[in-house]
Design a protein around this motif. Structure first.
Motif, PDB file in Angstrom:
ATOM      1  N   ALA B  13       0.839  -1.202   0.000  1.00 43.32           N
ATOM      2  CA  ALA B  13       0.000   0.000   0.000  1.00 43.32           C
ATOM      3  C   ALA B  13       0.873   1.250   0.000  1.00 43.32           C
ATOM      4  CB  ALA B  13      -0.918   0.001   1.217  1.00 43.32           C
ATOM      5  N   LEU B  17       1.287   4.127  -2.934  1.00 42.44           N
ATOM      6  CA  LEU B  17       1.110   5.544  -2.660  1.00 42.44           C
ATOM      7  C   LEU B  17       2.327   6.346  -3.124  1.00 42.44           C
ATOM      8  CD1 LEU B  17      -0.825   7.522  -1.315  1.00 42.44           C
ATOM      9  CD2 LEU B  17       0.367   7.164   0.829  1.00 42.44           C
ATOM     10  N   ARG B  20       2.735   6.757  -7.025  1.00 42.66           N
ATOM     11  CA  ARG B  20       1.615   7.278  -7.807  1.00 42.66           C
ATOM     12  C   ARG B  20       2.004   8.379  -8.772  1.00 42.66           C
ATOM     13  NH1 ARG B  20      -3.275   8.835  -4.336  1.00 42.66           N
ATOM     14  NH2 ARG B  20      -1.799  10.518  -3.991  1.00 42.66           N
ATOM     15  N   HIS B  21       3.034   9.120  -8.411  1.00 44.41           N
ATOM     16  CA  HIS B  21       3.373  10.260  -9.238  1.00 44.41           C
ATOM     17  C   HIS B  21       4.245   9.870 -10.418  1.00 44.41           C
ATOM     18  CE1 HIS B  21       6.932   9.662  -6.809  1.00 44.41           C
ATOM     19  NE2 HIS B  21       7.590  10.341  -7.717  1.00 44.41           N
ATOM     20  N   TYR B 273     -12.764  15.804 -15.764  1.00 45.31           N
ATOM     21  CA  TYR B 273     -12.028  16.675 -14.854  1.00 45.31           C
ATOM     22  C   TYR B 273     -11.344  15.865 -13.770  1.00 45.31           C
ATOM     23  CZ  TYR B 273     -16.294  16.270 -12.024  1.00 45.31           C
ATOM     24  OH  TYR B 273     -17.370  15.797 -11.327  1.00 45.31           O
ATOM     25  N   PHE B 315     -25.306  10.627 -17.088  1.00 42.56           N
ATOM     26  CA  PHE B 315     -24.748   9.285 -17.218  1.00 42.56           C
ATOM     27  C   PHE B 315     -23.228   9.221 -17.247  1.00 42.56           C
ATOM     28  CE2 PHE B 315     -28.881   7.854 -17.712  1.00 42.56           C
ATOM     29  CZ  PHE B 315     -29.540   8.551 -18.706  1.00 42.56           C
ATOM     30  N   ARG B 317     -20.621  11.547 -15.876  1.00 44.60           N
ATOM     31  CA  ARG B 317     -20.118  12.745 -15.256  1.00 44.60           C
ATOM     32  C   ARG B 317     -18.608  12.848 -15.319  1.00 44.60           C
ATOM     33  NH1 ARG B 317     -19.333  12.157 -10.033  1.00 44.60           N
ATOM     34  NH2 ARG B 317     -19.702  14.394  -9.832  1.00 44.60           N
ATOM     35  N   ARG B 329     -11.281  -0.816 -16.586  1.00 52.19           N
ATOM     36  CA  ARG B 329     -11.466  -1.589 -15.356  1.00 52.19           C
ATOM     37  C   ARG B 329     -12.191  -2.889 -15.625  1.00 52.19           C
ATOM     38  NH1 ARG B 329     -12.090   2.865 -11.887  1.00 52.19           N
ATOM     39  NH2 ARG B 329     -14.262   3.062 -12.489  1.00 52.19           N
TER      40      ARG B 329
ATOM     41  N   LEU C  98      -4.704   3.689   3.852  1.00 53.34           N
ATOM     42  CA  LEU C  98      -3.411   4.273   4.214  1.00 53.34           C
ATOM     43  C   LEU C  98      -3.396   5.763   3.939  1.00 53.34           C
ATOM     44  CD1 LEU C  98      -0.453   4.201   5.050  1.00 53.34           C
ATOM     45  CD2 LEU C  98       0.125   3.539   2.715  1.00 53.34           C
ATOM     46  N   GLY C 143      -4.239  -0.930   1.541  1.00 54.95           N
ATOM     47  CA  GLY C 143      -4.253  -0.434   0.173  1.00 54.95           C
ATOM     48  C   GLY C 143      -5.645  -0.340  -0.424  1.00 54.95           C
TER      49      GLY C 143
END
Lengths: 291, 337, 251
Positions: B13, B17, B20-21, B273, B315, B317, B329, C98, C143
């Motif tokens: 996790a 995190l 992510r960038h 957005y 529907f 957004r 996904r 987290l 996570g």
């Protein structure tokens, strides 16, 4: 003496314009106060109603008053259908979604009317008994302005009575103040809102027809005056009929007088004033203060 | 205990995190496409320049709308402020160097953003929306009134912009310099915004957007963050406006109008957005459609646009990118253990 | 006499005609284990909202270590050491467990305003956040998005955030509400192992929890303090029982 007369006739024009603003905006204020729904398409209902009225007079030869009634009813029905089918799906949606939906709706309204009728201004011919001038002692006033003022006062009084004295009015007031509590008291919010929305849109149609003399009537009407309607509603306080009334009068008179004396900066003044007012009292002049 | 603590940073996790960038594989694609466009469609560079400027403007809006959650219909106020800064300085022969002109445009727009943000961001909801509208309308009226400086309704045209870096001229007929100039500026600004969005500051903006009360309850100075975000966004919008004036050698009241503000909002929402690249997707989609339809069938365009907005609000957004994400996904097998 | 950690003096809050808080005099000492109980609608959550600054009082004063904080903003009070959990979860639903706790810890250590370094890379913040998750047995869910968790586990995250603020005063509004009984011991254990110096105020309806935890109990009825004392005194108080039984009889 002459100055006094000029001022008076200008005030009269401003008050009459304010009445039109009030009649169109009162529905928007109540529905926004009741459901917290940002309805930027409200001007569109005013425009549609105005067109319905104009077409009724032109195509079917209805009299002015009869056409007004027709416009009210038709717009109320159409808006009720839209509310049940579409608006109600967005009550819990974000503000952005509501803004987008209603902007899209008003675009569709403008485009439809442009295609069906045409982009030009629709003249609404006033019946002879409303034209001309009234002799009120010292000087002459435009008959129509006087009539508009009388109609406006009648409507605001009727609405005020309706809100204060009828059960539906009390329910609306309760729901505007605290929706959750009103729901727990067993008030059917959904039905209430459809009613209010339909009535408010009908009023907008009425205002669109009545105000065609002053504000014109073309497809762009829906967006042209939107900022003014929103200003009146925000300054008056959401859900406050008397608030909308005074705010509309204020804006109407200001706009009229400024256009005469300060044609350059008049609109800027109104925007600046709105900003200052809303900063001082974000809930509007008459709105309820949130915690 | 210490042994365990040493392991936390490597926990999946935490790794997710911290990573992510990182640059994703597809991220260079829009930029490569933009460079390719220069070579493949030399006749459409004017359109391309306008497109890139729109993307820049939409990115500035994404910062306040997509990340901080501030709904504004008045963002053109900053676009116009930047445009007029460049325009007035150039027309009055005070300053016409392009790059420093952009810096000035950004400063002026940021100042207006700071001033209005400090004052407007005390409110929320409809009141805030109203105030953004009124501020922009007020600025538009002011520009109209100060017609000695701003050219009033006609605006200022034939702005004498100096050549870029002293050598590359802005030729209105062959906008090659303009295109590359705008692309470079867009690139720099994008890096700034991307860094911001993935920073702790950007993270707190997301928190404010997702649950403002919770952010208050963890001690975050919410209003200060919002004002800062608003000011930065205004600065970038000012750059977009300034560069628009430079590229077109022209500025008028339309840069401050509701039409421009509403269009950029529609573009951002159309693309999606809060996703940084929504601005690219939305701008391309909107401008491609508008270029072909709005000129020939303006009423049909308005009808179609309205319908699109209604459909999006009901529907979709999250716009085109949102749809793409949802599809991805569904296609990707579930990765959870 | 040293001033108590947290104190209110004749604190009042009206909502229109409704008096949600009436002349509340309240003291929370350092290291206190204090419970606030009362029938539904007694104004307990309003009181916590007043203490944390979510709602301004109509009159009265709130003092923190003797200093008047009545008009201090909510975020400022957190910086001064007051943290709370909400009765209904207020979490960042689309972010991971987290990240929820990370944001709170980052805010506390001052890592939040940084603009030009990536988020989530502060080792100390990550480790503190993960350690907190570990104490609440949330590590396997670290996570996952909040929205994917069952409500009871979300409640644990709510507590983790409050703990991540390292408060001196912890206000817990029904911390175990919604947590399945199989897991409620996690919360109880976490509360038991709180640093002794922290002053803790718990609102709850679960009398077992209250009597197990509290060293002092205040009963709130109709927005006013009805009774206050040790658990034994309150348990033996016939009036308190009447209020609760009367409430039950009315249904």
């Amino acid at each position: 003496m002459i100055l006094g007369v000029d001022v008076a006739s200008m005030l009269l024009g401003g008050v009459a314009a304010g009445m039109v603003l009030f009649i169109v905006s009162v529905g928007l204020s109540v529905t926004m106060g009741l459901m917290g729904f940002v309805n930027l398409a409200h001007g569109g209902f005013a425009m549609l109603g105005g067109y319905a009225i104009a077409q009724a007079m032109k195509l079917w030869g209805l009299g002015f008053v009869a056409a007004l009634v027709f416009g009210f009813v038709v717009t109320a029905l159409v808006s009720a259908v839209l509310e049940r089918l579409l608006y109600s799906r967005l009550y819990r949606a974000s503000e952005l979604d509501q803004v987008l939906f209603t902007i899209g709706l008003v675009f569709m309204m403008i485009a439809s009317v442009t295609v069906l009728v045409g982009p030009e201004n629709q003249p609404l011919k006033l019946p002879p008994f409303l034209q001309g001038q009234l002799n009120l002692g010292i000087t002459h006033y435009r008959t129509y302005s006087v009539v508009l003022i009388v109609v406006g006062v009648v409507i605001v009084s009727g609405l005020w009575l309706g809100f204060e004295r009828t059960r539906t009015g009390a329910q609306i007031r309760a729901a505007v103040d605290n929706r959750r509590m009103a729901e727990s008291l067993g008030i059917n919010i959904g039905r209430l809102f459809t009613l209010t929305f339909a009535f408010g849109s009908g009023m907008a149609a009425l205002g669109g027809g009545l105000g065609a003399e002053f504000l014109g009537l073309d497809p762009q009407y829906a967006l042209k005056y939107l900022v003014y309607f929103l200003i009146v509603v925000a300054v008056g306080g959401l859900g406050r009929v008397t608030g909308v009334f005074y705010a509309a009068l204020l804006i109407g008179v200001l706009d009229f007088t400024l256009k005469k004396y300060m044609p350059q900066g008049g609109t800027a003044f109104i925007y600046a004033l709105t900003i200052l007012l809303l900063l001082w009292r974000p809930q509007g002049l008459f709105g309820a203060k949130t915690a | 205990m210490t042994l365990q603590a040493a392991g936390w940073f490597e926990h999946p996790a935490a790794v997710a995190l911290a990573r992510r960038h990182r640059l994703r594989a597809w991220e260079p694609i829009p930029w490569l496409l933009a460079v390719a466009f220069y070579f493949v469609f030399p006749k459409y560079l004017g359109f391309g320049t306008e497109l890139l400027i729109t993307v820049l403007f939409a990115i500035s809006l994404d910062l306040v709308l997509g990340y901080a959650g501030i709904v504004t219909l008045g963002h053109a106020a900053f676009f116009g402020a930047g445009a007029y800064t460049v325009g007035i300085l150039a027309k009055r022969a005070i300053w016409n160097e392009p790059m420093s002109g952009l810096v000035m445009a950004a400063l002026v727009a940021a100042l207006i953003g700071l001033g209005s943000g400090l004052v407007l961001l005390r409110t929320q909801g409809l009141t805030l929306l109203m105030l953004t509208l009124c501020t922009m309308a007020l600025l538009e009226e002011a520009a109209n009134l100060a017609h000695d400086y701003t050219g009033g309704f006609d605006g200022l045209d034939s702005l004498p912009i100096a050549p870029l870096l002293g050598t590359f001229e802005f030729n209105p007929l062959y906008p090659r310099t303009q295109y590359l100039y705008v692309l470079s500026v867009l690139f720099v600004c994008f890096i700034v915004v991307r860094t911001l969005v993935y920073s702790p500051f950007g993270q707190s903006l997301t928190g404010i957007r997702e649950n403002t009360l919770r952010m208050h309850a963890v001690g975050a100075p919410v209003r200060r963050r919002l004002v800062l975000c608003y000011t930065l966004s205004a600065a970038i919008a000012g750059v977009a406006g300034g560069i628009w004036a430079q590229a077109n050698a022209y500025v008028n009241l339309g840069t401050l109008g509701l039409d421009r503000a509403a269009t950029v909002l529609i573009i951002l929402v159309l693309g999606g957005y809060g996703r940084l690249y929504g601005a690219f997707v939305g701008a391309v989609a909107y401008m491609a459609l508008s270029h072909f339809l709005s000129k020939f069938y303006p009423t049909a365009w308005q009808l179609g646009l309205g319908l699109l907005l209604v459909v999006i609000a009901l529907f979709a957004r999250n716009g085109i990118l949102g749809i793409a994400e949802a599809a991805a996904r569904r296609l990707r097998p579930r990765a959870t253990p | 006499m040293t001033s108590p950690l947290l104190e209110t003096r004749t604190l009042c809050r009206n909502f229109g005609a409704l008096a949600a808080a009436r002349d509340i005099d309240f003291r929370l000492e350092a290291g206190a284990r204090h419970a606030l109980i009362g029938p539904n609608g007694a104004g307990k959550t309003t009181f916590v909202n007043l203490l944390t600054g979510v709602v301004p009082p109509t009159s009265g004063a709130i003092l923190l270590k003797g200093r008047d904080i009545t008009s201090v903003a909510q975020a400022q009070r957190v910086k001064l050491g007051i943290a709370r959990t909400f009765q209904i979860n207020r979490l960042f639903r689309r972010l991971s467990v987290l990240e929820n706790v990370y944001i709170a810890v980052a805010e506390r250590v001052g890592a939040a305003p940084t603009m030009f370094r990536p988020a989530g890379t502060r080792r100390d913040v990550v480790e503190e956040a993960m350690a907190l998750l570990e104490t609440l047995k949330l590590t396997p869910d670290a996570g996952r998005r909040i929205s994917e968790l069952p409500y009871g586990r979300q409640r644990l995250v709510e507590l983790a955030i409050a703990l991540g603020l390292k408060p001196e005063i912890l206000l817990l509004d029904e911390p175990a509400a919604g947590v399945p009984s199989a897991e409620s011991h996690i919360i109880l254990d976490a509360i038991d192992s709180l640093p002794r110096e922290i002053g803790v105020l718990i609102i709850d309806h679960d009398m077992d929890l209250v009597f197990r935890f509290a060293e002092r109990i205040t009963v709130l009825v109709g927005g006013a303090v009805f009774a206050s004392g040790t658990p034994r005194e309150i348990g033996a108080d016939a009036n308190v029982r009447a209020v609760y039984l009367g409430q039950a009889a009315r249904g």
